[in-house]
Scaffold this active site. Structure first.
Site, PDB file in Angstrom:
ATOM      1  N   SER A 142       0.701  -1.163  -0.102  1.00  0.00           N
ATOM      2  CA  SER A 142      -0.042  -0.125   0.177  1.00  0.00           C
ATOM      3  C   SER A 142       0.891   1.153   0.070  1.00  0.00           C
ATOM      4  O   SER A 142       1.961   1.284   0.683  1.00  0.00           O
ATOM      5  CB  SER A 142      -0.942  -0.025   1.261  1.00  0.00           C
ATOM      6  OG  SER A 142      -1.749   1.376   1.411  1.00  0.00           O
ATOM      7  N   VAL A 143       0.389   2.285  -0.795  1.00  0.00           N
ATOM      8  CA  VAL A 143       0.925   3.597  -0.727  1.00  0.00           C
ATOM      9  C   VAL A 143       1.208   4.163   0.842  1.00  0.00           C
ATOM     10  O   VAL A 143       2.055   5.133   1.163  1.00  0.00           O
ATOM     11  CB  VAL A 143       0.197   4.682  -1.351  1.00  0.00           C
ATOM     12  CG1 VAL A 143      -1.269   4.725  -1.030  1.00  0.00           C
ATOM     13  CG2 VAL A 143       1.148   5.969  -1.653  1.00  0.00           C
ATOM     14  N   LYS A 144       0.253   3.576   1.879  1.00  0.00           N
ATOM     15  CA  LYS A 144       0.410   4.141   2.993  1.00  0.00           C
ATOM     16  C   LYS A 144       1.626   3.722   3.991  1.00  0.00           C
ATOM     17  O   LYS A 144       1.734   4.287   4.948  1.00  0.00           O
ATOM     18  CB  LYS A 144      -1.109   3.806   3.865  1.00  0.00           C
ATOM     19  CG  LYS A 144      -2.398   4.353   3.450  1.00  0.00           C
ATOM     20  CD  LYS A 144      -2.098   5.762   3.392  1.00  0.00           C
ATOM     21  CE  LYS A 144      -3.459   6.603   2.870  1.00  0.00           C
ATOM     22  NZ  LYS A 144      -4.745   6.470   3.594  1.00  0.00           N
ATOM     23  N   ASP A 145       2.161   2.714   3.311  1.00  0.00           N
ATOM     24  CA  ASP A 145       3.583   2.242   4.003  1.00  0.00           C
ATOM     25  C   ASP A 145       4.582   3.456   4.158  1.00  0.00           C
ATOM     26  O   ASP A 145       5.172   3.598   5.131  1.00  0.00           O
ATOM     27  CB  ASP A 145       4.152   0.988   3.149  1.00  0.00           C
ATOM     28  CG  ASP A 145       3.259  -0.132   3.260  1.00  0.00           C
ATOM     29  OD1 ASP A 145       2.241  -0.263   4.065  1.00  0.00           O
ATOM     30  OD2 ASP A 145       3.669  -1.214   2.662  1.00  0.00           O
TER      31      ASP A 145
END
Length: 349
Positions: A142-145
């Site tokens: 995920s980009v949220k990493d």
């Protein structure tokens, strides 16, 4: 010719984006997407062709960067890796052999630099070259990493938290929570996550597997209910600290410093339109500011659920698109940066 950028749907992708294809116009970052494999449609065939990540033979003593580092995709039928097992089986057995100490060492070595791919068949007739940034290549897909690591390490550098004294608390719809659980586990933090009960069971299971404590808030209250419940927990837990992804400046900052420059470099500076779904607003704000500094004419397009179209002047509501449409205007979101908003209806089953 104008270009449009959209998110990469799961099971749909194009060929690998490379410098030789720098005539591409645009790229996107939102969504978990096709993690380590993607399904691409050959231009001269009706049947799909599988693109597989080739991996070198490794020993269990090597670190996580060797497991999930940037490796090129190839065209053709599925292959086996060099140690003679299928990619999926090898990856799962490799994860079982990882040591926790190696996870900590790998965090600064791997994060970021996700590949970009063209959409080919999906974009037929749209009049643009569309490329997507496959953030599924991040450690937790995920980009949220990116923001998970940045928020924790920024708070550490400011002396606000430490594994010995701090219990982290955060409201999340799932993806940020997964990234936080991964980093918190590697660094030794206790983590309490609050998420609406409407989020998928798979996300809850993954969060618990990383060792996070999951608290469910009422589904009909959306993310606003999760935020309120998290704030109540901070008041009741000694040493609790909330990272506040909706307010934390480290959120858009990491996209300004990493995601935006990656997009500009990979496209050779040929970006006409950037499209991103909006959850916290960190991705579109950070990337948008960077791209505008390089080219003031870049068009920035936000995407939100029709049922919770707050950016369009509507009211918050329940929807089925996880990860975007928080039902509020996050403090990190720069609304003045957005040229237009597109609404997308939840799928109906």
């Amino acid at each position: 010719m104008p270009c449009l950028l959209t998110n990469l749907p799961q099971n749909q992708a194009g060929q690998r984006f490379s410098n030789a294809q720098s005539r591409s116009r645009i790229t996107s970052t939102k969504g978990r997407g096709a993690a380590l494999r993607c399904l691409a449609y050959a231009d001269n065939a009706h049947k799909p062709v599988m693109h597989t990540v080739m991996r070198p033979a490794v020993s269990p003593q090597n670190d996580l960067a060797e497991l999930v580092g940037n490796t090129p995709m190839h065209d053709g039928s599925p292959r086996r890796n060099q140690i003679g097992v299928s990619d999926s089986s090898w990856r799962h057995s490799r994860i079982r052999n990882l040591r926790t100490s190696n996870l900590c060492k790998a965090i600064p070595k791997y994060w970021g630099t996700a590949i970009e791919v063209f959409l080919n068949k999906v974009s037929d007739g749209c009049g643009a070259r569309i490329a997507c940034k496959v953030e599924g290549m991040q450690p937790c897909c995920s980009v949220k990493d990116r923001i998970a690591r940045r928020m924790i390490e920024t708070a550490e550098m400011m002396g606000l938290i430490s594994p010995e004294t701090t219990t982290l608390v955060e409201p999340t719809s799932g993806n940020t929570g997964v990234g936080l659980a991964f980093v918190a586990s590697a660094k030794g933090y206790k983590l309490n996550l609050v998420m609406p009960e409407t989020m998928s069971v798979e996300r809850r299971v993954l969060l618990k597997a990383f060792g996070a404590h999951v608290v469910l808030s009422k589904g009909d209250e959306g993310m606003l209910g999760a935020i309120q419940k998290a704030q109540e927990m901070v008041k009741s837990i000694p040493g609790a600290y909330m990272l506040q992804q909706f307010e934390n400046p480290a959120n858009p900052e990491v996209h300004y410093m990493t995601t935006g420059p990656e997009i500009w470099s990979d496209t050779g500076g040929r970006v006409d339109i950037f499209v991103s779904g909006v959850g916290t607003g960190g991705t579109i704000t950070g990337v948008g500011h960077y791209l505008r500094e390089q080219n003031p004419d870049v068009e920035i397009v936000a995407v939100e659920p029709t049922e919770s179209s707050v950016l369009s002047g509507g009211s918050p509501g329940i929807h089925q698109i996880q990860g975007i449409g928080a039902g509020c205007l996050p403090k990190v979101l720069d609304v003045d940066l957005i040229d237009r908003v597109e609404r997308v209806a939840s799928p109906r089953f």
